[in-house]
Design an enzyme around this catalytic site. Structure first.
Site, PDB file in Angstrom:
ATOM      1  N   CYS A   7      -0.608   4.135   2.067  1.00 55.08           N
ATOM      2  CA  CYS A   7      -0.417   4.026   3.524  1.00 55.08           C
ATOM      3  C   CYS A   7       1.035   4.292   3.922  1.00 55.08           C
ATOM      4  O   CYS A   7       1.299   4.927   4.927  1.00 55.08           O
ATOM      5  CB  CYS A   7      -0.754   2.622   4.032  1.00 55.08           C
ATOM      6  SG  CYS A   7      -2.110   1.803   3.230  1.00 55.08           S
ATOM      7  N   ASP A   8       1.971   3.757   3.169  1.00 54.77           N
ATOM      8  CA  ASP A   8       3.347   3.685   3.652  1.00 54.77           C
ATOM      9  C   ASP A   8       4.353   4.552   2.900  1.00 54.77           C
ATOM     10  O   ASP A   8       5.513   4.639   3.314  1.00 54.77           O
ATOM     11  CB  ASP A   8       3.825   2.220   3.619  1.00 54.77           C
ATOM     12  CG  ASP A   8       2.992   1.343   4.550  1.00 54.77           C
ATOM     13  OD1 ASP A   8       2.549   1.862   5.592  1.00 54.77           O
ATOM     14  OD2 ASP A   8       2.778   0.164   4.234  1.00 54.77           O
ATOM     15  N   CYS A  30       0.821  -1.210   0.000  1.00 55.13           N
ATOM     16  CA  CYS A  30       0.000   0.000   0.000  1.00 55.13           C
ATOM     17  C   CYS A  30       0.857   1.262   0.000  1.00 55.13           C
ATOM     18  O   CYS A  30       1.349   1.684   1.050  1.00 55.13           O
ATOM     19  CB  CYS A  30      -0.949  -0.007   1.193  1.00 55.13           C
ATOM     20  SG  CYS A  30      -2.022   1.427   1.229  1.00 55.13           S
TER      21      CYS A  30
END
Ligand code: NDP
Length: 321
Positions: free
Chosen positions: A142-143, A139
């Site tokens: 997200c990261d 992701c």
């Protein structure tokens, strides 16, 4: 589970990510006493990530597992019954639906909210699994921000790979797309956008043989599938998988309408499926946004749709009586 055997619930929620637990919160507050069957990955995909910085309400960020504990606590505080258990069968033929849990316990549900989520596809090599959440992730949204001024690789050749590679250039100093063939399957526009970005390079006909590092990612071994030559890239600190997602909807195949990849189709601006009394939310029905916050939003919608549907059913039954 024995205490609930053969019991009938107004709402049974299948899956416990942000969608399922938000549906549980709303259904509980509507006094529907929902049962949540948490499934094989209690808390869902977020329990496999570390910091979550894009969920509103957590200004300092929050660990994925902690956030899902918060979701669960909030839902159970209002009377949701969340249980570790996986639905192994549903008899869709008549209502209430008969649901088997872990092939052991049968219960009944007047309505069902499907929030089984999706799972990112992984390469399946041991080093990838060992370093999952420690530099190997599926992701970018997200990261990505954890890889400021670093060199990261993106695996895949579809639209997700293009989108994620482009997104990652906001943070990373260099993004290398590693693709197993010599052409992308991504749309021309997305390819063009990625290829025009000076920070993005491509390694064609290439696969990751091994992710290096013990505690965190410290490089990758990339093999050219045509020449078998191995290149070690020692400066890589992030490995982003973008080889597709698979919705966890096998249980509903042949019953609920789905698109060709298995995402459940819902009616218009609602969470209604083609089967009366069954509602779908979260990643099980969303191949586009796939965010915790959007999943939570559709979980809320599913609980409201189920509540209204149950009310209508009751009214119709009363009118008949
Ligand atoms: P896709 O299935 O389209 O692409 C997956 C990619 O991963 C392919 O290039 C495939 O290679 C590669 N791949 C699959 N398995 C492996 C493996 N084991 N090892 C190495 N490489 C592998 O998935 P996406 O997530 O990219 O897209 C899913 C859907 O979502 C598509 O319909 C896409 O158009 C859509 N989407 C749209 C976006 C937008 O319009 N903004 C953004 C993101 C997705 P190969 O090509 O060789 O099969």
């Amino acid at each position: 589970m024995e205490d609930i055997a053969n019991k009938t619930f107004k709402v049974v929620i299948v899956g416990s990510g942000p969608a399922g637990l938000t549906a549980a919160l709303y259904a509980a507050r509507a006094d529907l006493k929902p049962l949540v069957l948490e499934g094989p990955e209690p808390g869902g995909q977020l329990t496999t990530t570390t910091d979550v910085e894009n969920f509103p309400g957590y200004p300092e960020g929050v660990m994925g597992p902690k956030m899902m504990d918060d979701f669960r606590q909030q839902a159970t505080r209002f009377g949701a019954d969340a249980r570790y258990g996986t639905v192994t069968n549903i008899e869709f033929g008549e209502r209430p639906f008969k649901i088997s849990i872990d092939e052991e316990t049968d219960i009944f549900a007047e309505s069902i909210i499907v929030s089984t989520g999706a799972s990112a596809k992984w390469l399946g090599i041991p080093s990838e699994q060992r370093l999952r959440g420690r530099g190997v992730t599926a992701c970018a949204t997200c990261d990505g921000a954890f890889f400021r001024n670093e060199h990261v690789v993106v695996i895949g050749g579809g639209d997700t790979a293009m989108e994620e590679a482009t997104f990652l250039t906001r943070y990373a100093s260099k993004v290398t797309i590693i693709h197993r063939r010599d052409e992308f399957r991504a749309s021309k526009t997305m390819q063009k956008r990625a290829m025009n970005n000076p920070k993005i390079k491509v390694m064609w006909d290439s696969v990751i043989d091994e992710v290096l590092g013990e505690q965190v990612v410290k490089g990758v071994n990339v093999r050219n599938v045509k020449t078998n030559e191995i290149t070690t890239m020692e400066d890589v600190t992030g490995v982003f998988l973008a080889i597709g997602h698979k919705p966890n909807t096998d249980l509903f195949k042949g019953v609920l309408d789905m698109d060709e990849t298995g995402y459940i189709l819902t009616e218009g601006k609602s969470t209604k499926t083609n089967v009366e009394g069954i509602f779908a939310c979260g990643d099980a029905q969303d191949s586009v946004y796939r965010q915790a916050v959007t999943a939570a939003g559709t979980g809320c919608m599913a609980a409201m749709d189920a509540e209204r549907w149950l009310e209508n059913q009751e009214e119709a039954a009363e009118a008949e009586a």
